[in-house]
Design a protein around this motif. Sequence first.
Motif, short mmCIF file in Angstrom:
data_model
loop_
_atom_site.label_atom_id
_atom_site.label_comp_id
_atom_site.label_asym_id
_atom_site.label_seq_id
_atom_site.Cartn_x
_atom_site.Cartn_y
_atom_site.Cartn_z
N CYS A 103 1.78 5.77 25.46
CA CYS A 103 2.43 5.77 24.14
C CYS A 103 2.76 4.35 23.68
O CYS A 103 2.85 4.08 22.50
CB CYS A 103 3.69 6.63 24.18
SG CYS A 103 5.12 5.84 24.95
N PHE A 104 2.94 3.44 24.62
CA PHE A 104 3.31 2.05 24.35
C PHE A 104 4.63 1.93 23.57
O PHE A 104 4.88 0.95 22.90
CB PHE A 104 2.15 1.28 23.68
CG PHE A 104 0.97 1.18 24.63
CD1 PHE A 104 0.99 0.27 25.67
CD2 PHE A 104 -0.10 2.04 24.51
CE1 PHE A 104 -0.05 0.20 26.58
CE2 PHE A 104 -1.16 1.99 25.42
CZ PHE A 104 -1.13 1.06 26.45
N ARG A 105 5.48 2.96 23.72
CA ARG A 105 6.80 2.95 23.08
C ARG A 105 7.92 3.26 24.06
O ARG A 105 9.08 2.95 23.81
CB ARG A 105 6.85 4.00 21.97
CG ARG A 105 5.78 3.85 20.91
CD ARG A 105 5.87 4.97 19.88
NE ARG A 105 7.10 4.89 19.13
CZ ARG A 105 7.25 4.10 18.06
NH1 ARG A 105 6.26 3.37 17.63
NH2 ARG A 105 8.40 4.07 17.42
N CYS A 106 7.61 3.92 25.17
CA CYS A 106 8.67 4.40 26.07
C CYS A 106 9.15 3.28 27.00
O CYS A 106 8.59 2.18 27.03
CB CYS A 106 8.16 5.59 26.90
SG CYS A 106 6.96 5.13 28.18
N CYS A 109 6.29 2.00 29.34
CA CYS A 109 5.30 1.22 28.60
C CYS A 109 5.87 -0.14 28.21
O CYS A 109 5.21 -1.16 28.36
CB CYS A 109 4.85 1.98 27.36
SG CYS A 109 3.74 3.35 27.71
N CYS A 117 3.64 6.07 32.08
CA CYS A 117 4.06 6.67 30.81
C CYS A 117 4.05 8.20 30.92
O CYS A 117 3.03 8.79 31.24
CB CYS A 117 3.12 6.24 29.68
SG CYS A 117 3.51 7.01 28.09
ZN LIG Z 1 4.85 5.35 27.24
#
Ligand SMILES: [Zn+2]
Length: 361
Positions: A103-106, A109, A117
């Motif tokens: 997700c590159f948001r959590c 990440c 992730c």
């Molecule tokens: Zn993530």
Amino acid sequence: MKALTSELPQKTKAAVLMKPMQVAMEERALAGLGPHDVLVKVMAVGVCGSDVHYYEHGRIGRKAVENPLIQGHECAGLVVQAGAEVTQVKIGDRVAIEPGMSCFRCEYCKAGKYNLCPSVRFLSSPPVDGAFAEYIVHPDHLLFPIPDHLSYEEATLVEPLSVGIHACRRAGLEAGSTVLIAGMGPVGLTAIIAARALGAENIAVTDVEPFRLGLAAEMGAKLCVNVLERDTAEAIAQWTGGRGVDMVIDTSGHAGVIDSSIEWLKRGGKLVLIGFPAAEKVPLNLTLLLQKEIAMYGTFRYTNTYPLGIELLASGRFDTKKLITDFYSLEDTALALERARTNKKGSMKVIVYPNGKPSND
Ligand SMILES: [Zn+2]
Ligand SMILES: [Zn+2]
């Protein structure tokens, strides 16, 4: 939107796992491209041990194939269309495809541990479809251009090689270390390359297949132990002058091997686990682990390994063509899976060509 030709595909042929041991060809609609998506013509896909396991058993541990699934995640291809805001690759690029869409948001990440992730969508890991297909749509930042002289087949090896690179990095492998790598499947064999690249030249390996041990020697292993013929503890003791190795990397998942590793390691050594054991719980000699102050590292997939992986494969330093042994068309994906399942004595990496075998080799 930019495109390589005016006639772009709306559909793709794909090899679909319908139920255990049954693969069928289907036509699937291709998703439209978001601004950062890329349409990739898939040129080569390596069959992974996990593909074979899902094909045979329909599940790995708690993860099950509940709906028909397109398998395949070790893949490389050609960029044929790019979304409006794609900047990382251009049409006509030959690329290695990193399969994990995190997700590159959590929290994980953001900390750079995108392999952890919780909402990762990983090609071919159910329910996410994979790359046994003529075309896939994939985010641009997970595509890595490869040099002209690196074949698509060899570029698929970046995926298994990434597992070893990540394991060695995570456990802080130091140059000059002695390393034992257990299990000479594709991950074990490419882990030899990873360990050597990070400066470990004294590498011992174990397996039961002479064919695999022979490949290990070609990848640069200095001591190849056939555990059916020789006691590993004795071989390691002799090889290290009784000291034990600095690091064991287990790719076999064999419970007995993991436990015995504690004996093979030197005091203060590192036990690095890659292979999944058949049972979730594995008995370990914890007393000895404590007395020797062994550090144990669980590892899962990889992060930020593709640039180094491509560089190593393209360097010509390792004869990785030898690891690629069998070739099939997309229509014969079931045969490819069957070959990988049954021919442990003579097959290593089995390749599927979703767009036909290239004529230049
Ligand atoms: Zn993530
Ligand atoms: Zn794999």
